[in-house]
Design a protein around this motif. Structure first.
Motif, PDB file in Angstrom:
ATOM      1  N   GLY A  59      15.405  46.022  50.184  1.00 43.41           N
ATOM      2  CA  GLY A  59      15.463  44.580  49.981  1.00 43.41           C
ATOM      3  C   GLY A  59      16.849  43.991  49.970  1.00 43.41           C
ATOM      4  N   VAL A  60      17.879  44.822  50.024  1.00 42.94           N
ATOM      5  CA  VAL A  60      19.264  44.336  50.019  1.00 42.94           C
ATOM      6  C   VAL A  60      19.764  44.256  51.459  1.00 42.94           C
ATOM      7  CG1 VAL A  60      21.638  44.842  49.322  1.00 42.94           C
ATOM      8  CG2 VAL A  60      19.734  45.232  47.724  1.00 42.94           C
TER       9      VAL A  60
ATOM     10  N   LEU B  90      22.309  42.224  61.119  1.00 40.74           N
ATOM     11  CA  LEU B  90      21.931  41.901  59.738  1.00 40.74           C
ATOM     12  C   LEU B  90      20.671  42.694  59.413  1.00 40.74           C
ATOM     13  CD1 LEU B  90      23.034  39.788  57.572  1.00 40.74           C
ATOM     14  CD2 LEU B  90      21.044  38.409  58.214  1.00 40.74           C
ATOM     15  N   VAL B  91      20.803  43.701  58.537  1.00 39.88           N
ATOM     16  CA  VAL B  91      19.745  44.697  58.355  1.00 39.88           C
ATOM     17  C   VAL B  91      19.219  44.674  56.920  1.00 39.88           C
ATOM     18  CG1 VAL B  91      19.160  47.146  58.483  1.00 39.88           C
ATOM     19  CG2 VAL B  91      20.799  46.165  60.114  1.00 39.88           C
ATOM     20  N   THR B  92      17.896  44.531  56.779  1.00 43.16           N
ATOM     21  CA  THR B  92      17.218  44.618  55.488  1.00 43.16           C
ATOM     22  C   THR B  92      16.002  45.526  55.634  1.00 43.16           C
ATOM     23  OG1 THR B  92      17.814  42.296  55.092  1.00 43.16           O
ATOM     24  CG2 THR B  92      16.224  43.296  53.583  1.00 43.16           C
ATOM     25  N   PHE B  93      15.856  46.463  54.716  1.00 48.05           N
ATOM     26  CA  PHE B  93      14.690  47.358  54.735  1.00 48.05           C
ATOM     27  C   PHE B  93      13.699  46.908  53.665  1.00 48.05           C
ATOM     28  CE2 PHE B  93      18.048  50.010  56.525  1.00 48.05           C
ATOM     29  CZ  PHE B  93      17.414  50.603  57.615  1.00 48.05           C
TER      30      PHE B  93
ATOM     31  N   GLU C 292      18.591  56.705  54.107  1.00 48.63           N
ATOM     32  CA  GLU C 292      17.647  56.776  52.987  1.00 48.63           C
ATOM     33  C   GLU C 292      17.593  55.406  52.308  1.00 48.63           C
ATOM     34  OE1 GLU C 292      16.661  59.404  48.979  1.00 48.63           O
ATOM     35  OE2 GLU C 292      18.667  59.481  49.886  1.00 48.63           O
ATOM     36  N   VAL C 293      16.418  54.821  52.231  1.00 51.44           N
ATOM     37  CA  VAL C 293      16.238  53.535  51.570  1.00 51.44           C
ATOM     38  C   VAL C 293      15.602  53.808  50.216  1.00 51.44           C
ATOM     39  CG1 VAL C 293      15.174  51.260  51.743  1.00 51.44           C
ATOM     40  CG2 VAL C 293      15.975  52.407  53.817  1.00 51.44           C
ATOM     41  N   TYR C 294      16.252  53.346  49.153  1.00 47.72           N
ATOM     42  CA  TYR C 294      15.810  53.671  47.801  1.00 47.72           C
ATOM     43  C   TYR C 294      15.518  52.428  46.985  1.00 47.72           C
ATOM     44  CZ  TYR C 294      20.690  52.497  46.795  1.00 47.72           C
ATOM     45  OH  TYR C 294      21.903  51.852  46.684  1.00 47.72           O
TER      46      TYR C 294
END
Length: 505
Positions: A415-416, A475-478, A503-505
């Motif tokens: 979300g960041v 501009l990247v948001t997971f 790795e998305v945490y």
């Protein structure tokens, strides 16, 4: 919300007639040398940003096989829509399997397909819909099911970690919690992705606007809303897809053009306004599309969403894995006229047989957002992750490293939003283009070499063509947690280790 009128264009210019005889094909006794390198003019980008992109990057030291024009003798196959299961504990079933396809009269070719001999059915979801899908591997080798462009948790993304062994099945939940878009699905086994796609494993995945939407875009699937999967293939002298013999480490390119798995296709057009969902499903080839009469068409969407504004253009370049939606108005054509989609070399990829019904032409509107594509705050964000693409053949790397499934290269909080800068470092020979893809997200392109994003890239994207010596800010948001890969989508480069993990945490 606001609405943008799609303007009609005149099709009464001088037209290039469609070929009505089938070209002779020569057997391929050995793989063609199709290494591709950067051309001299890297700044000729033209209107629409992507329209002339990649044309220099496809130049090579050997020969790129030219595509043969379609003779227009076969009606285009439209992939069927996958139907929901009745009385099962899952909604859909997708099975990877071996098959046989007759591309050439009297000669069966061994192929792979989903739920059939070649390619796969179109999976259609609505915005916000959640479905359970049973995925089964009936091949004699491991495979994965990658939902390209769908924002799902890493454990079901279908990257190299998600291998399914022969004979095994899983039930996964796919949720379309993102805007309406043209996505696709394909295998992603490390080391054999290119071969499995080459043999036929690809399918469309469409997210439709939620029920009650007031969109007036054509949406009658197979009638005025047409999926187009563009691929090139190279056959051996036995008319087989002998990948181990024909492959090229810098991207396997063929001389035979296929659309939706159809050789020598034509499309019978019955509606005056047609929506086409273009997918570059090739292993490596760039496609630059134009109309045979030189007229313009309207691009309405990119990989992952509608554009902020519809873009009128006369050419459109898609690198491997990129998608776009376009609208063509056939209402001014007569029965005597002909029209085709061409590539940049003039080969007819898809001739049209225009037989309009009596329905009124009308007009088409699309919704766009009132907010700017990028806010001033987003444009000013600092770069927090740097990606360097480098190399050719089996000497490809990202940030100087080859892929290691046990190594995490980057970490990012769910979300960041962060800014990734992707740099394609040239070598002494000039370097190659690299279509860069990130799993698990739909990003925005902030700039190319510091220049503002062109209108036809002002939509959500998951793949971006990066020229040699070019820097592209994303501009990247997971939205989901898990381990996701990022890589070059020249499939042979991906298999050769031009891939990393976040790795998305």
């Amino acid at each position: 919300m606001k609405k943008i009128m799609l303007t009609s264009f005149t099709l009464s210019l001088v037209l290039i007639g469609c070929s009505d005889t089938e070209s002779d094909r020569q057997s391929q006794d050995s793989p063609m040398n199709n290494n591709h390198m950067r051309g001299e003019d890297n700044d000729n980008r033209g209107m629409g940003g992507m329209n002339n992109r990649g044309m220099g990057g496809m130049m090579n030291q050997g020969n790129i096989p030219a595509l043969e024009s379609s003779s227009g003798i076969n009606e285009l196959m439209i992939p069927p829509v996958l139907e929901k299961q009745q009385g099962e504990d899952f909604d859909y079933e997708v099975t990877a399997q071996e098959g046989s396809t007759q591309f050439f009269a009297g000669i069966p070719t061994d192929t792979y397909g989903y739920n059939g001999n070649l390619l796969g059915p179109t999976v259609r979801l609505q915005e916000g819909e959640s479905v359970d899908v049973k995925i089964t591997n009936d091949l004699d080798e491991p495979t994965t099911f990658h939902w390209h462009g769908l924002e799902v948790p890493g454990e079901i993304d279908g990257g190299p970690h998600g291998e399914i062994q022969p004979g095994d099945s899983q039930i996964i939940t796919l949720e379309a919690d993102q805007p309406a878009a043209t996505l696709w699905y394909h295998p992603h086994v490390h080391g054999t992705t290119a071969e499995q796609v080459f043999k036929g494993l690809s399918g469309m995945l469409l997210i439709d606007e939620a029920a009650g939407s007031d969109s007036e875009l054509p949406d009658d699937y197979g009638v005025d809303d047409i999926p187009l999967i563009f691929q090139d293939r190279l056959f051996d002298e036995d008319q087989q897809l002998n990948y181990n013999r024909l492959m090229n480490f810098d991207g396997t390119l063929g001389d035979i053009s296929m659309v939706n798995g159809t050789i020598n296709p034509k499309l019978t057009v019955t509606k005056s306004v047609m929506r086409f969902r273009l997918l570059n499903g090739a292993n490596a080839r760039n496609y630059t599309f134009r109309l045979s009469n030189g007229a313009s068409f309207t691009q309405i969407a990119s990989d992952g969403s509608l554009l902020d504004e519809a873009v009128e253009t006369d050419t459109l370049t898609l690198a491997a894995s990129e998608r776009a939606e376009i609208v063509i108005d056939f209402s001014t054509m007569t029965d005597e006229e002909s029209l085709a989609i061409l590539n940049d070399e003039g080969a007819e990829l898809l001739p049209f047989d225009v037989v309009l019904d009596d329905s009124p032409a009308g007009s088409t509107e699309m919704r766009t957002v009132d907010e700017p594509f990028l806010s001033e705050q987003e444009k000013a964000m600092p770069v927090t992750k740097e990606i360097e693409l480098f190399g050719m053949a089996d000497m490809v790397t990202i940030n100087g490293k080859k892929f290691d499934m046990d190594r995490i290269d980057l970490r990012q909080e769910r979300g960041v939003t962060e800014v990734w800068e992707v740099y394609n470092r040239p070598d002494m020979m000039g370097g190659m283009i690299h279509p860069f893809h990130i799993h698990g997200t739909q990003f925005k392109i902030i700039s190319r070499d510091g220049k503002e994003t062109e209108p036809n890239e002002q939509g959500l994207k998951d793949s971006v063509l990066v020229e040699p010596d070019e820097r592209v800010k994303l501009l990247v948001t997971f939205p989901e947690e898990g381990i996701f890969v990022f890589h070059c989508h020249i499939l042979e480069h991906e298999d050769n280790g031009m891939m990393g993990q976040v790795e998305v945490y």
